[in-house]
Write a protein that holds these residues in place. Sequence first.
Motif, PDB file in Angstrom:
ATOM      1  N   THR A   1      46.214  89.091  26.412  1.00  0.00           N
ATOM      2  CA  THR A   1      47.146  88.088  26.903  1.00  0.00           C
ATOM      3  C   THR A   1      46.414  87.229  27.932  1.00  0.00           C
ATOM      4  O   THR A   1      45.330  87.590  28.407  1.00  0.00           O
ATOM      5  N   GLN A   2      47.026  86.112  28.310  1.00  0.00           N
ATOM      6  CA  GLN A   2      46.397  85.266  29.321  1.00  0.00           C
ATOM      7  C   GLN A   2      46.268  85.998  30.649  1.00  0.00           C
ATOM      8  O   GLN A   2      45.243  85.870  31.347  1.00  0.00           O
ATOM      9  N   ASP A   3      47.269  86.801  31.018  1.00  0.00           N
ATOM     10  CA  ASP A   3      47.189  87.558  32.267  1.00  0.00           C
ATOM     11  C   ASP A   3      46.017  88.540  32.248  1.00  0.00           C
ATOM     12  O   ASP A   3      45.337  88.747  33.264  1.00  0.00           O
ATOM     13  N   GLN A   4      45.771  89.148  31.098  1.00  0.00           N
ATOM     14  CA  GLN A   4      44.652  90.099  30.989  1.00  0.00           C
ATOM     15  C   GLN A   4      43.312  89.375  31.053  1.00  0.00           C
ATOM     16  O   GLN A   4      42.360  89.878  31.657  1.00  0.00           O
ATOM     17  N   VAL A   5      43.228  88.216  30.447  1.00  0.00           N
ATOM     18  CA  VAL A   5      42.010  87.407  30.558  1.00  0.00           C
ATOM     19  C   VAL A   5      41.735  87.097  32.022  1.00  0.00           C
ATOM     20  O   VAL A   5      40.609  87.283  32.521  1.00  0.00           O
ATOM     21  N   ASP A   6      42.759  86.660  32.726  1.00  0.00           N
ATOM     22  CA  ASP A   6      42.599  86.320  34.144  1.00  0.00           C
ATOM     23  C   ASP A   6      42.176  87.540  34.956  1.00  0.00           C
ATOM     24  O   ASP A   6      41.335  87.432  35.871  1.00  0.00           O
ATOM     25  N   ALA A   7      42.727  88.707  34.637  1.00  0.00           N
ATOM     26  CA  ALA A   7      42.390  89.930  35.366  1.00  0.00           C
ATOM     27  C   ALA A   7      40.936  90.322  35.142  1.00  0.00           C
ATOM     28  O   ALA A   7      40.244  90.750  36.076  1.00  0.00           O
TER      29      ALA A   7
END
Length: 344
Positions: A162-168
């Motif tokens: 997900t985008q949140d996981q990419v950012d993390a």
Amino acid sequence: MSETTAPASVLDPAREVLDRARETVLVRGEPLGYADLVEILRTPDELLPDLLALAHEVRRKFNGDEVEVEGIVSLKTGGCPEDCHFCSQSGQFTSPVRSVWLNIPELVKAAEQTAATGATEFCIVAAVRGPDERLMSQMRDGVAAIKAAVDIEVAASLGMLTQDQVDALVEMGVHRYNHNLEAARSYFPQVVTTHSYDERVETCRMVKASGMQLCCGGLVGMGETLEQRAELAAELGALEPHEVPLNFLNPRPGTPFGDLEPMDSRDALRTIAAFRLALPRTILRYAGGRELTLGDLGTREGLLGGINAVIVGNYLTTLGRDPREDLELLDELQMPIKALNATL
């Protein structure tokens, strides 16, 4: 002329294809397109040395002589819910790989052992559809522990994001993310049915947009046609990943592709050259299956035919060459290992 040598009238069109490829890629610096890639993959055996020499010239012109060395480790092995037909880590098949997790000290030890080979990158891999919170938490702790213990770049391969996981992952300091297309779009439904080609592409696009380097390759020798092999190379060329790992099917017992014959070594070398001509400026990495498909001699020929990166040691569920053998071969070929600061 021997009985095994093709007449000049047969070889002349193939020579024209090589001349056109030289002009397109080596002179103009443009990637080779699909139609010419198909013809490159049909190069007669008699002209295979010429094809490999051209691919090597392209690699040296756009990437230099250095070779990037990487080690990989599986943080979570087996029990994957997806049905990738080549993979013994799928929980849907009868292959003998069962779910195992590494702890943080084991992860750090593997990173230290990888760095000791001269490798500049250490990739953490998990057999999952995509990471859950437990896996992301372990990644967070693991990456921090590795960075505190050893000077090496950390990459990851955790499935679809997900985008949140990419950012993390960016926040953790992961510098490169691997998510392979696996097969050409037209052949993908014969390889995977539990997720789509477009889902894979979407993760790749998010990774590229995040600033992480994208590592995206595929697997050949799965029963695809020559045209589909060219299609995969062209699709990867359009995606423009920083790195392309090229895997050759090592048929695993209990998987749907377990009874396929290993790819012919000459076809494997033609594929290496074709991928180099489709991706002249990209890191092209030897990945799984090269030991079975190419052997020692073929491994050497591939390094002189477009390859400029290797995974040393073992793979996720199969054994690789002794790292010392690869490092000795690189030294013999006068191909220096890329320094850590050159991989940033």
